[in-house]
Design an enzyme around this catalytic site. Structure first.
Site, PDB file in Angstrom:
ATOM      1  N   CYS A  10       0.873  -1.183   0.000  1.00 38.63           N
ATOM      2  CA  CYS A  10       0.000   0.000   0.000  1.00 38.63           C
ATOM      3  C   CYS A  10       0.908   1.230   0.000  1.00 38.63           C
ATOM      4  CB  CYS A  10      -0.982  -0.031   1.180  1.00 38.63           C
ATOM      5  SG  CYS A  10      -0.209  -0.037   2.804  1.00 38.63           S
ATOM      6  N   ASN A  19       2.291   1.314   4.414  1.00 39.46           N
ATOM      7  CA  ASN A  19       2.589   0.021   5.076  1.00 39.46           C
ATOM      8  C   ASN A  19       2.232   0.041   6.568  1.00 39.46           C
ATOM      9  OD1 ASN A  19       5.507  -2.146   5.616  1.00 39.46           O
ATOM     10  ND2 ASN A  19       3.418  -2.720   5.204  1.00 39.46           N
ATOM     11  N   CYS A  31      -1.494   0.578   7.343  1.00 33.82           N
ATOM     12  CA  CYS A  31      -2.946   0.337   7.439  1.00 33.82           C
ATOM     13  C   CYS A  31      -3.363  -0.867   6.584  1.00 33.82           C
ATOM     14  CB  CYS A  31      -3.733   1.571   6.993  1.00 33.82           C
ATOM     15  SG  CYS A  31      -3.410   3.052   7.990  1.00 33.82           S
ATOM     16  N   ARG A  32      -3.431  -0.693   5.267  1.00 30.75           N
ATOM     17  CA  ARG A  32      -4.001  -1.734   4.409  1.00 30.75           C
ATOM     18  C   ARG A  32      -3.101  -2.951   4.236  1.00 30.75           C
ATOM     19  NH1 ARG A  32      -5.039   2.321  -0.405  1.00 30.75           N
ATOM     20  NH2 ARG A  32      -3.144   3.119   0.567  1.00 30.75           N
ATOM     21  N   SER A  33      -1.832  -2.739   3.872  1.00 28.74           N
ATOM     22  CA  SER A  33      -0.999  -3.921   3.583  1.00 28.74           C
ATOM     23  C   SER A  33      -0.662  -4.762   4.820  1.00 28.74           C
ATOM     24  CB  SER A  33       0.259  -3.541   2.780  1.00 28.74           C
ATOM     25  OG  SER A  33       1.100  -2.665   3.481  1.00 28.74           O
ATOM     26  N   ASP A  89      -8.265   3.794   1.068  1.00 24.58           N
ATOM     27  CA  ASP A  89      -7.343   4.101   2.157  1.00 24.58           C
ATOM     28  C   ASP A  89      -8.141   4.501   3.400  1.00 24.58           C
ATOM     29  OD1 ASP A  89      -5.302   4.892   3.772  1.00 24.58           O
ATOM     30  OD2 ASP A  89      -4.258   6.028   2.219  1.00 24.58           O
TER      31      ASP A  89
HETATM   32  P1  4NP Z   1      -1.772   2.771   4.079  1.00 23.76           P
HETATM   33  O1  4NP Z   1      -2.406   4.119   4.678  1.00 23.76           O
HETATM   34  O2  4NP Z   1      -1.190   3.122   2.739  1.00 23.76           O
HETATM   35  O3  4NP Z   1      -2.962   1.844   3.960  1.00 23.76           O
HETATM   36  O4  4NP Z   1      -0.751   2.306   5.082  1.00 23.76           O
HETATM   37  C1  4NP Z   1      -1.684   5.305   4.803  1.00 23.76           C
HETATM   38  C2  4NP Z   1      -0.862   5.502   5.880  1.00 23.76           C
HETATM   39  C3  4NP Z   1      -0.167   6.684   6.011  1.00 23.76           C
HETATM   40  C4  4NP Z   1      -0.293   7.668   5.059  1.00 23.76           C
HETATM   41  C5  4NP Z   1      -1.119   7.472   3.967  1.00 23.76           C
HETATM   42  C6  4NP Z   1      -1.812   6.292   3.844  1.00 23.76           C
HETATM   43  N1  4NP Z   1       0.415   8.867   5.200  1.00 23.76           N
HETATM   44  O5  4NP Z   1       0.195   9.803   4.379  1.00 23.76           O
HETATM   45  O6  4NP Z   1       1.254   9.021   6.102  1.00 23.76           O
END
Ligand code: 4NP
Length: 154
Positions: free
Chosen positions: A10, A13, A15-17, A125
């Site tokens: 994602c 790294n 939340c989703r992955s 997201d």
């Molecule tokens: P992820 O979510 O891609 O599912 O881990 C996010 C986590 C952090 C951020 C964006 C998306 N960020 O902008 O810091």
């Protein structure tokens, strides 16, 4: 056949992955499937950090402890180590295509391409929303995890 090695990707790294990695580890273990599993982010914002507390709590609701996971950034070397690289959304997929070595044999696709009826769709997201969004994420990545285990067993 080489043993499958699956990388979930994602943006951050956190939340989703990590949730996809946890769901797939659980489904693979249930099925007795031998497989290498990891997750990574296309960005370096959260390298070395544990998953988002909301992701940790969501996995815990399903009996899985992901508090020991740590963020890392995806790299070109991952295309040699993994047979399957699964991107949460279109932006992640484009960024992975950009860093992929010219010749590689990894299967690169959107994660929800694995789920019948969800081809071409993104795992939204949940970072900006409330904790309910993480439950939606969990359901989506779990459906993909079950589909991939079934495919690898076939
Ligand atoms: P992820 O979510 O891609 O599912 O881990 C996010 C986590 C952090 C951020 C964006 C998306 N960020 O902008 O810091």
């Amino acid at each position: 056949m080489t043993e499958p090695a699956v990388l979930f990707v994602c943006l951050g790294n956190i939340c989703r992955s990590p949730l996809a990695e946890a769901a797939f580890r659980a489904e693979a273990a249930k099925a007795g499937l031998r497989v290498t599993v990891d997750s990574a982010g296309t960005a370096d914002y959260h390298v070395g950090e544990p998953p988002d507390p909301r992701a940790i709590r969501t996995a815990a609701r399903f009996g899985i402890d992901i508090s020991g996971y740590r963020g890392r950034q995806a790299s070109a070397a991952d295309f040699d180590r993994f047979t399957h690289i699964l991107a949460a959304d279109h932006s992640n997929l484009r960024n992975l295509e950009r860093i992929a070595p010219p010749a590689h044999s990894a299967r690169l696709s959107l994660l929800l391409d694995l789920v019948p009826g969800r081809t071409g769709e993104a795992v939204a997201d949940p970072w900006y929303g409330d904790e309910d969004g993480f439950l939606v994420t969990w359901k989506e990545v779990s459906a993909a995890a079950r589909a991939l285990v079934a495919e690898l067993q076939a």
